[in-house]
Design a protein around this motif. Structure first.
Motif, PDB file in Angstrom:
ATOM      1  N   GLY A 140      14.043  -5.731 -10.144  1.00  0.00           N
ATOM      2  CA  GLY A 140      14.165  -4.610  -9.869  1.00  0.00           C
ATOM      3  C   GLY A 140      12.239  -3.938 -10.247  1.00  0.00           C
ATOM      4  N   ASP A 141      12.365  -4.708 -10.994  1.00  0.00           N
ATOM      5  CA  ASP A 141      10.226  -4.364 -10.960  1.00  0.00           C
ATOM      6  C   ASP A 141       9.379  -4.192  -9.832  1.00  0.00           C
ATOM      7  N   LEU A 142       9.583  -5.457  -9.227  1.00  0.00           N
ATOM      8  CA  LEU A 142       8.874  -5.433  -7.658  1.00  0.00           C
ATOM      9  C   LEU A 142       9.178  -4.241  -6.594  1.00  0.00           C
ATOM     10  N   SER A 143      10.068  -3.868  -7.061  1.00  0.00           N
ATOM     11  CA  SER A 143      10.741  -2.658  -6.161  1.00  0.00           C
ATOM     12  C   SER A 143       9.790  -1.434  -6.649  1.00  0.00           C
ATOM     13  N   ALA A 144      10.596  -1.512  -7.767  1.00  0.00           N
ATOM     14  CA  ALA A 144       9.609   0.031  -8.921  1.00  0.00           C
ATOM     15  C   ALA A 144       8.326   0.183  -8.301  1.00  0.00           C
ATOM     16  N   PHE A 145       7.664  -0.675  -8.250  1.00  0.00           N
ATOM     17  CA  PHE A 145       5.926  -1.348  -8.225  1.00  0.00           C
ATOM     18  C   PHE A 145       5.986  -0.816  -7.145  1.00  0.00           C
ATOM     19  N   VAL A 146       6.244  -1.709  -5.475  1.00  0.00           N
ATOM     20  CA  VAL A 146       6.663  -1.330  -4.155  1.00  0.00           C
ATOM     21  C   VAL A 146       7.073   0.020  -3.882  1.00  0.00           C
ATOM     22  N   GLU A 147       7.435   0.494  -4.343  1.00  0.00           N
ATOM     23  CA  GLU A 147       7.740   2.230  -3.803  1.00  0.00           C
ATOM     24  C   GLU A 147       7.115   3.401  -4.119  1.00  0.00           C
ATOM     25  N   ASP A 148       5.774   2.834  -5.762  1.00  0.00           N
ATOM     26  CA  ASP A 148       5.156   3.680  -6.337  1.00  0.00           C
ATOM     27  C   ASP A 148       3.654   3.425  -5.212  1.00  0.00           C
ATOM     28  N   LEU A 149       3.482   2.007  -4.682  1.00  0.00           N
ATOM     29  CA  LEU A 149       2.738   1.639  -3.629  1.00  0.00           C
ATOM     30  C   LEU A 149       2.729   2.552  -2.439  1.00  0.00           C
ATOM     31  N   ALA A 150       3.972   2.339  -2.517  1.00  0.00           N
ATOM     32  CA  ALA A 150       4.740   3.242  -0.818  1.00  0.00           C
ATOM     33  C   ALA A 150       4.354   4.886  -0.588  1.00  0.00           C
ATOM     34  N   LEU A 191       1.634  -2.801   3.098  1.00  0.00           N
ATOM     35  CA  LEU A 191       1.515  -1.794   3.205  1.00  0.00           C
ATOM     36  C   LEU A 191       0.491  -1.034   3.838  1.00  0.00           C
ATOM     37  N   MET A 192      -0.565  -1.376   3.269  1.00  0.00           N
ATOM     38  CA  MET A 192      -2.106  -1.145   4.176  1.00  0.00           C
ATOM     39  C   MET A 192      -2.233  -1.688   4.864  1.00  0.00           C
ATOM     40  N   HIS A 193      -1.888  -2.630   5.560  1.00  0.00           N
ATOM     41  CA  HIS A 193      -1.522  -2.843   6.967  1.00  0.00           C
ATOM     42  C   HIS A 193      -1.195  -2.017   7.867  1.00  0.00           C
ATOM     43  N   PHE A 225      -3.494   0.485   9.964  1.00  0.00           N
ATOM     44  CA  PHE A 225      -3.922   0.039  11.533  1.00  0.00           C
ATOM     45  C   PHE A 225      -2.797   0.924  12.803  1.00  0.00           C
ATOM     46  N   GLY A 226      -1.355   1.154  12.021  1.00  0.00           N
ATOM     47  CA  GLY A 226      -0.261   2.013  12.810  1.00  0.00           C
ATOM     48  C   GLY A 226      -0.253   3.375  12.445  1.00  0.00           C
ATOM     49  N   GLY A 227      -0.890   3.594  10.903  1.00  0.00           N
ATOM     50  CA  GLY A 227      -0.885   4.807  10.443  1.00  0.00           C
ATOM     51  C   GLY A 227       1.062   5.551  10.285  1.00  0.00           C
ATOM     52  N   GLN A 228       0.963   4.613  10.051  1.00  0.00           N
ATOM     53  CA  GLN A 228       2.545   4.816   9.401  1.00  0.00           C
ATOM     54  C   GLN A 228       3.143   3.769   8.969  1.00  0.00           C
ATOM     55  N   PRO A 229       4.085   4.772   7.185  1.00  0.00           N
ATOM     56  CA  PRO A 229       4.495   4.004   6.155  1.00  0.00           C
ATOM     57  C   PRO A 229       5.086   2.760   6.510  1.00  0.00           C
ATOM     58  N   LEU A 230       5.648   2.216   5.976  1.00  0.00           N
ATOM     59  CA  LEU A 230       7.034   1.332   6.287  1.00  0.00           C
ATOM     60  C   LEU A 230       8.482   1.906   6.040  1.00  0.00           C
ATOM     61  N   SER A 231       9.389   1.806   6.850  1.00  0.00           N
ATOM     62  CA  SER A 231      10.398   1.852   6.511  1.00  0.00           C
ATOM     63  C   SER A 231      11.578   1.549   4.758  1.00  0.00           C
ATOM     64  N   PRO A 232      12.174   2.021   4.561  1.00  0.00           N
ATOM     65  CA  PRO A 232      12.849   1.711   2.995  1.00  0.00           C
ATOM     66  C   PRO A 232      13.134   0.174   2.776  1.00  0.00           C
ATOM     67  N   GLN A 233      13.834  -0.028   4.278  1.00  0.00           N
ATOM     68  CA  GLN A 233      14.261  -1.099   5.281  1.00  0.00           C
ATOM     69  C   GLN A 233      13.406  -2.371   4.680  1.00  0.00           C
ATOM     70  N   GLU A 234      12.119  -2.708   5.022  1.00  0.00           N
ATOM     71  CA  GLU A 234      10.674  -2.609   5.527  1.00  0.00           C
ATOM     72  C   GLU A 234      10.775  -3.185   3.768  1.00  0.00           C
ATOM     73  N   LEU A 235      10.477  -2.254   2.843  1.00  0.00           N
ATOM     74  CA  LEU A 235       9.878  -2.702   1.741  1.00  0.00           C
ATOM     75  C   LEU A 235      10.835  -2.896   1.072  1.00  0.00           C
ATOM     76  N   GLU A 236      12.331  -3.128   1.073  1.00  0.00           N
ATOM     77  CA  GLU A 236      12.792  -4.204   0.483  1.00  0.00           C
ATOM     78  C   GLU A 236      12.700  -5.582   1.077  1.00  0.00           C
ATOM     79  N   VAL A 237      12.311  -5.602   2.426  1.00  0.00           N
ATOM     80  CA  VAL A 237      12.430  -6.925   3.082  1.00  0.00           C
ATOM     81  C   VAL A 237      10.227  -7.267   2.317  1.00  0.00           C
ATOM     82  N   VAL A 238      10.188  -7.008   2.277  1.00  0.00           N
ATOM     83  CA  VAL A 238       8.788  -7.272   1.747  1.00  0.00           C
ATOM     84  C   VAL A 238       9.150  -7.412  -0.042  1.00  0.00           C
TER      85      VAL A 238
END
Length: 190
Positions: A77-87, A156-158, A162-175
């Motif tokens: 849960g903590d990692l997920s919240a952190f990644v969502e904020d980074l996203a 997220l940075m990559h 380089f792609g100009g797009q954000p990661l999808s919610p599903q991709e954030l979950e994979v990370v």
């Protein structure tokens, strides 16, 4: 005797630079433009910041919101919240010019110190989440925290740079699950 700095003018310059950065990006930002938009003299800007990279490092330090420290009760849960904020942070248009900023940053030790301090403060919630996970017994040892942060933020940075797009919610979950699995030694599928 040097004139004392005017904190109101300095704040106006920072606010103007933040507005220009978020509207037009790093590459389009100039110190002359900041002065003009802030109704100040060019020398007012150059007296405070000798380069665009120093100004932007101070602007980011001043205006990037802190990453909230969410204690969800679990490492995932903590990692997920952190990644969502980074996203959310990486989904801001001003990030499009970040490659130029990072390239300029390498040539300016003072700006790099300011930026590294900002990065350390913004990483503190991750440090706290890992410490909580150790206390709860979810992980046995403290990992290399910089690597954990890189594993979370790197995709997220990559994608943005380089792609100009954000990661999808599903991709954030994979990370999130990938880093969680690495830290806990468990194979968990999202």
């Amino acid at each position: 005797m040097a004139r004392p700095r005017d904190p109101e003018l300095e704040q106006r310059l920072l606010v103007t630079a933040w507005a220009l950065l978020t509207e037009h990006g790093y590459d389009a930002l100039t110190l002359t433009q900041v002065a003009a938009q802030a109704n100040a003299h060019r020398t007012d800007v150059y007296r405070r910041w000798s380069s665009k990279v120093r100004l932007v490092a101070d602007v980011l330090d001043e205006f990037l919101p802190p990453v909230p420290d969410c204690d969800t009760g679990s490492l995932h849960g903590d990692l997920s919240a952190f990644v969502e904020d980074l996203a959310m942070a990486w989904d801001q248009p001003w990030n499009d010019g970040l490659i130029g900023f990072l390239a300029d940053l390498r040539r300016d030790d003072e700006a790099e110190r300011t930026f590294r301090s900002l990065v350390a403060r913004r990483s503190q919630p991750l440090v706290d989440a890992i410490a909580r996970a150790v206390r709860r017994g979810e992980i046995g040892e403290v990992p290399e925290l910089a690597l954990v942060g890189n594993l979370l933020e790197g995709p997220l940075m990559h994608r943005r740079m380089f792609g100009g797009q954000p990661l999808s919610p599903q991709e954030l979950e994979v990370v999130t699950w990938s880093v969680h699995s690495l830290l806990t030694g468990t194979a968990v599928t999202p």
